[in-house]
Design a protein around this motif. Structure first.
Motif, short mmCIF file in Angstrom:
data_model
loop_
_atom_site.label_atom_id
_atom_site.label_comp_id
_atom_site.label_asym_id
_atom_site.label_seq_id
_atom_site.Cartn_x
_atom_site.Cartn_y
_atom_site.Cartn_z
N VAL A 1 1.48 6.93 -6.72
CA VAL A 1 0.18 7.51 -7.07
C VAL A 1 -0.60 6.53 -7.95
N SER B 1 0.83 -1.21 0.00
CA SER B 1 0.00 0.00 0.00
C SER B 1 0.86 1.26 0.00
N SER C 1 -3.49 3.17 -7.85
CA SER C 1 -4.41 2.31 -7.11
C SER C 1 -3.87 0.89 -7.12
N ARG C 2 -4.29 0.09 -6.16
CA ARG C 2 -3.74 -1.26 -6.05
C ARG C 2 -4.19 -2.17 -7.19
N ASP D 1 0.96 3.95 -3.02
CA ASP D 1 0.63 5.35 -2.74
C ASP D 1 1.76 6.27 -3.21
#
Length: 389
Positions: free
Chosen positions: A143, A136, A145-146, A140
């Motif tokens: 920038v 995570s 999303s997973r 992050d």
């Protein structure tokens, strides 16, 4: 004492013989069963068995349907195949530096790469040696999303992030069943995902993009017609491998306990030796190490460097390895990857110190102690460069 041991259990050998006698050895019912059982083991909704982890990474990236040449972040301290998979998917690898203690990228090194080349379209994150990465935090920092993260879990069968096994929560997670891995089959891999559409796409793409594989076409009542709507690979798993995998999977909890015992015994043997730094261990809150590798760091001292230690261990018939030569040090990747202008100093320094010791379930306590004794002799100056003094 070899570095690695590809143990195929009696149950897996019997399963292989059963499939060989069945008349159907390629992708079929055993593959489907293995996919379901492995996905359940790692807490994922879907498993797609493939020919290798490398093929799985390529297919997972292709499933994102990114524009050609899109930027993909990846650690430089990884196996070369993981970066070739990005190139084979038609994408542009951006290499990221690593932390000297963990051997993995940090949010700071990810941000350095983003500042140098811009926001990526995706990234691969490796749980190096079996140590849990902070997925995570790294996503992050990029920038992202997973669902645009491919987790390279080649080392991470048995790794947990927090209380959750590695295998879910990202776009895709790719495992390896290579001969040296925690769940060894010789070859093979698995992609897990929680996205049913991605899983269905992967099942088609692993076999040329065909809408129906041979098993379904040749089942009683099956139809011979199929369509190919997009490019795919020849990357399926056989029933022979899958049957072995199902049997090997029943031994995994015991094998993982043994790996943890060996790592703890090495810690006791090697703690405090001059010039030897123990592997990073995650905190209980961070997760559980799978101990695919036990990588010590050899600190240059008294004229003995890492390569000298390797030579001396070889003189005592102890096999070792190094994981890895950083990708940016390999000539092909210097031409075909993006390297931040400041270089990758952490990986350069760390790679000169890394030494992976034998660790596998059939390694005995006496063998672990013997490795510790040889390293103690070297560290304390009781063993010369050319053998016993």
């Amino acid at each position: 004492m070899p570095f690695a041991d590809c143990y195929i259990s009696d149950e897996a050998q019997a399963a292989a013989l059963r499939v060989l006698r069945s008349g159907w050895v390629t992708t079929g019912r055993e593959v489907v069963a293995f996919e379901n059982e492995f996905a359940a083991e790692v807490g994922a909704d879907h498993g797609v068995a493939v020919s290798s982890c490398t093929a799985g990474i390529e297919l997972a990236l292709r499933s994102f349907d990114l524009p050609a040449g899109s930027l993909v972040l990846t650690s430089t301290l990884t196996f070369c195949g993981a970066v070739q998979a990005i190139l084979h998917a038609g994408l542009q690898p951006v290499l990221v530096d690593v932390d000297m203690e963990t051997g993995m990228p940090t949010p700071a090194t990810v941000r350095d790469a983003v500042r140098a080349f811009g926001r990526p379209a995706a990234m691969t994150i490796v749980h190096w040696a079996g140590d849990p990465a902070d997925v995570s935090a790294l996503a992050d920092a990029a920038v992202l999303s997973r669902d645009r993260v491919v987790v390279d879990a080649a080392h991470a069968v048995g790794t947990y992030t927090g209380a959750i096994p590695v295998g879910s929560g990202c776009g895709a997670t790719c495992f390896s069943f290579y001969a040296t891995k925690n769940l060894p089959l010789g070859e093979g891999g698995m992609v897990t995902t929680d996205d049913p559409d991605r899983a269905e796409w992967l099942r088609r793409a692993r076999l040329h993009g065909m809408t129906a594989d041979a098993w379904r076409r040749y089942l009683p009542g099956g139809k011979w017609r199929y369509n190919v709507a997009e490019a795919g690979l020849k990357a399926n798993m056989t029933d022979l491998q899958a049957a072995m995998g199902r049997a090997q999977l029943t031994h995994l909890p015991a094998w993982q306990r043994r790996r943890a015992e060996i790592a703890a015994r090495y810690d006791e043997q090697l703690a405090g030796l001059p010039g030897i730094l123990l592997p990073h261990r995650p905190s209980p809150a961070d997760g559980l190490h799978a101990w695919h590798l036990y990588p010590v760091r050899v600190q240059p001292a008294d004229g003995i460097d890492r390569d000298g230690v390797i030579a001396q261990l070889a003189d005592r018939a102890v096999g070792t390895s190094v994981h890895f030569i950083p990708v940016h040090q390999l000539s092909y990747f210097r031409r075909h990857t993006l390297i931040p202008p400041g270089g990758l100093a952490g990986a350069d320094a760390l790679s000169e110190q890394l030494l992976s010791l034998p660790i596998y379930p059939r390694l005995s306590d006496d063998q672990v102690d013997a490795v510790g004794a040889v390293l103690a002799d070297i560290a304390l100056g009781r063993f010369s460069r050319r053998g016993r003094q």
